[in-house]
Scaffold this motif. Structure first.
Motif, PDB file in Angstrom:
ATOM      1  N   VAL A 195      -1.982  -3.377  -8.766  1.00 20.86           N
ATOM      2  CA  VAL A 195      -1.286  -2.158  -8.375  1.00 20.86           C
ATOM      3  C   VAL A 195      -1.136  -2.164  -6.866  1.00 20.86           C
ATOM      4  N   SER A 196       0.065  -1.857  -6.405  1.00 23.19           N
ATOM      5  CA  SER A 196       0.314  -1.825  -4.962  1.00 23.19           C
ATOM      6  C   SER A 196       0.084  -0.408  -4.451  1.00 23.19           C
ATOM      7  N   ASP A 197      -0.669  -0.309  -3.346  1.00 22.62           N
ATOM      8  CA  ASP A 197      -0.911   1.008  -2.748  1.00 22.62           C
ATOM      9  C   ASP A 197      -0.171   1.162  -1.418  1.00 22.62           C
ATOM     10  N   GLY A 198       0.797   0.312  -1.167  1.00 27.62           N
ATOM     11  CA  GLY A 198       1.552   0.373   0.081  1.00 27.62           C
ATOM     12  C   GLY A 198       0.970  -0.529   1.153  1.00 27.62           C
ATOM     13  N   ALA A 199      -0.335  -0.605   1.241  1.00 25.03           N
ATOM     14  CA  ALA A 199      -0.993  -1.450   2.247  1.00 25.03           C
ATOM     15  C   ALA A 199      -1.363  -2.810   1.656  1.00 25.03           C
ATOM     16  N   GLY A 200      -1.272  -2.937   0.374  1.00 24.94           N
ATOM     17  CA  GLY A 200      -1.644  -4.186  -0.287  1.00 24.94           C
ATOM     18  C   GLY A 200      -1.771  -3.957  -1.773  1.00 24.94           C
ATOM     19  N   GLU A 201      -2.246  -4.970  -2.468  1.00 24.95           N
ATOM     20  CA  GLU A 201      -2.413  -4.870  -3.905  1.00 24.95           C
ATOM     21  C   GLU A 201      -3.877  -4.701  -4.271  1.00 24.95           C
ATOM     22  N   ILE A 202      -4.118  -3.917  -5.282  1.00 25.19           N
ATOM     23  CA  ILE A 202      -5.462  -3.669  -5.799  1.00 25.19           C
ATOM     24  C   ILE A 202      -5.504  -4.220  -7.222  1.00 25.19           C
ATOM     25  N   ARG A 203      -6.535  -4.990  -7.541  1.00 21.09           N
ATOM     26  CA  ARG A 203      -6.695  -5.511  -8.900  1.00 21.09           C
ATOM     27  C   ARG A 203      -7.368  -4.447  -9.753  1.00 21.09           C
TER      28      ARG A 203
END
Length: 126
Positions: free
Chosen positions: A102-110
Motif C-alpha cells: 500500500v502506498s502512503d505517498g511517502a513510500g510503500e508499506i507491506r
C-alpha cells in the motif's frame, strides 16, 4: 496501522446446485486474489489452506492441507480430489493469506491480507 495486521477478510457461502463445490470454492478465491493482485494487494505466489468436511452429524475431514496452485483451478482441484478420503462432501473452506503493498505517498508499506471462501456442498467428489 501495524503492517502485520490483516486488512481484509471475506467469508461467503452459497447453495448452487450442480456445481463442483471444490472448483467453485478455489475459483472464487483465486478470482478475488487476482483482483487484489491487480491493485498490488496480493503479491507473490498464493498458499491456500483448504479443508473439505464430510457431510453429516459428526462430520469428519475428507481433506485438510496446503497447496500452492501452479496451474489452473481445475488442476488444483484435481490434486485435492486425488487426496480426498471417501465420503460425501459437506463443505469446502479455503483460506489464502498473502502480502500486499500500500502506498502512503511517502513510500510503500507491506501489509498482510487474509481471504476466506467457504461453501456448503451436497455432492460427493472423486
Amino acid at each position: 496501522m501495524i503492517a502485520s495486521t490483516p486488512v481484509a477478510r471475506w467469508t461467503w457461502g452459497d447453495f448452487v446446485e450442480d456445481a463442483d463445490p471444490l472448483v467453485r470454492c478455489l475459483g472464487d478465491l483465486m478470482a478475488a486474489r487476482s483482483v487484489l493482485a491487480s491493485h498490488r494487494l496480493a503479491l507473490g505466489a498464493p498458499t491456500i489452506r483448504l479443508a473439505v468436511s464430510e457431510a453429516g452429524g459428526s462430520a469428519g475431514t475428507l481433506f485438510q492441507g496446503e497447496l500452492t496452485p501452479a496451474g489452473s483451478v481445475g488442476e488444483a482441484a484435481g490434486a485435492v480430489r486425488a487426496a480426498l478420503r471417501p465420503g460425501r462432501i459437506g463443505s469446502v473452506d479455503a483460506r489464502c493469506t498473502t502480502v500486499g503493498s500500500v502506498s502512503d505517498g511517502a513510500g510503500e508499506i507491506r501489509v498482510r491480507a487474509a481471504r476466506t471462501r467457504s461453501g456448503p456442498a451436497a455432492d460427493r467428489l472423486g
